[in-house]
Design an enzyme around this catalytic site. Sequence first.
Site, short mmCIF file in Angstrom:
data_model
loop_
_atom_site.label_atom_id
_atom_site.label_comp_id
_atom_site.label_asym_id
_atom_site.label_seq_id
_atom_site.Cartn_x
_atom_site.Cartn_y
_atom_site.Cartn_z
N PHE A 222 46.55 -6.68 78.47
CA PHE A 222 46.86 -5.70 77.42
C PHE A 222 45.86 -4.54 77.53
O PHE A 222 45.20 -4.17 76.56
CB PHE A 222 46.80 -6.33 76.03
CG PHE A 222 47.52 -7.64 75.91
CD1 PHE A 222 48.89 -7.68 75.72
CD2 PHE A 222 46.84 -8.84 76.01
CE1 PHE A 222 49.57 -8.89 75.63
CE2 PHE A 222 47.50 -10.06 75.91
CZ PHE A 222 48.87 -10.08 75.72
N ASP A 244 49.11 -4.45 82.13
CA ASP A 244 49.74 -3.91 80.93
C ASP A 244 51.23 -3.76 81.18
O ASP A 244 51.65 -3.49 82.32
CB ASP A 244 49.14 -2.57 80.54
CG ASP A 244 49.44 -2.21 79.09
OD1 ASP A 244 48.58 -2.48 78.22
OD2 ASP A 244 50.54 -1.68 78.81
N ALA A 273 51.88 -9.38 80.22
CA ALA A 273 50.68 -10.22 80.19
C ALA A 273 50.96 -11.62 79.67
O ALA A 273 50.37 -12.59 80.15
CB ALA A 273 49.60 -9.54 79.35
N ASP A 294 42.92 -7.83 74.81
CA ASP A 294 42.89 -6.84 73.73
C ASP A 294 44.33 -6.51 73.31
O ASP A 294 44.81 -5.40 73.52
CB ASP A 294 42.15 -5.58 74.20
CG ASP A 294 41.87 -4.60 73.06
OD1 ASP A 294 41.97 -5.01 71.89
OD2 ASP A 294 41.57 -3.43 73.35
N CYS A 334 43.39 -6.78 66.09
CA CYS A 334 43.29 -5.52 65.35
C CYS A 334 44.15 -5.47 64.10
O CYS A 334 44.44 -4.39 63.58
CB CYS A 334 43.63 -4.34 66.27
SG CYS A 334 45.31 -4.41 66.94
#
Length: 390
Positions: A222, A244, A273, A294, A334
């Site tokens: 990612f 990605d 991924a 990430d 996130c």
Amino acid sequence: MNIHLRKRIAPRIEEGHPWIFANEIEKVEGAPEAGAIVDVFYGGGKWCGRGYYNGASQIPVRLLTRKKDEAINEAFFVQRIKQCWAYRQQLGYVENCRLVFGEADGLPQCIIDKFNDYFVIQTLALGIDRWKGAMVAALNEVFNPKGIFERNDVPVRELEGLPQQKGCLSAPFDTNIIINENGLKFHVDLENGQKTGYFLDQQDNRRAIQNIVRGADVLGAFTYTGTFEIHAGHYGAKSVLGLDISENAVQQANKNAALNGLEKTVKFETANAFDVLKQWGKEESRKYDVVMLDPPAFTKSRANIEKAITGYKEINLRGMKLVKRGGFLVTSSCTNLVNAELFLKIIGMAAKDARRQLRQVTFNAQSADHPIVWGMENTHYLKFLIVQVL
């Protein structure tokens, strides 16, 4: 125009949170139009604050000030921008930073990112969108920037009855720029990149990998435009492979590697991924010293929180299986809907299923130009973890 609250409201309002929900309002005096500035009073008549109103929103009032003598006008936004800039300067964020982080900076639903002499602005609620011109004027007064770009191409605006749109708020300029971060250079596409074009919130965390990647074979998943992977190459990794699903992101990541003279060490490939991590995890011969994950936010809604937990657990389980014994896993989340405690619990569940023991190296939040205000959960959204996998 006055808003009167019920006598029984959430303590968070008195403790400083700017959001007022519809079920906390007792009475609306007058007929304030959507986006109007209103005064808010507690149930006993005591003055609470002043903010913008949208009766069609789930959050009808968002407070801008608690000072009774502070008018909301053009001068208010100049002063608030100056305060935001003073805070970033004090902490050393002078080149690239999140200049305005919404509620954490007293400007609810407003995001402004500074990329050296260029600025990207988002106004995500009707009330703050009405003052977009005032904020552009404030940026021009305080910074005299080379360009200001609007990235309001986000679906959340539609909840406020606002259209999605993007474009220059200054004289037109080339929105493909190059920024400097931690001694490296990166291409940034302000017009078409994700969010505001670049993820500034990880800029401090990218430095945190410098010791564990030295001499290492590194896998990144990612990767977006490759910032973590290029940092790894810069810090002395032996080899770095980034994955990605976006072909455009991979092209830009490879351009970024070349921009820093790292194209021989750091390479990026277009791949899903999720599938690759699952497949490679079954191959005993394929192991890495460091695996970095990430991923994007797996949910923006509490209704899908269980799916998000499953997703985070799955990719971290797969990532751990690709780490050599004694190597390191670097992983992030996130979404503020997965809090720090839950995130660590998910990583622990993944380790248990992978039959690996973890030794924590560091556990951070977002960089300090995205300040966390205690009592405002939405300001604490990023979790960044490095663990040794034993």
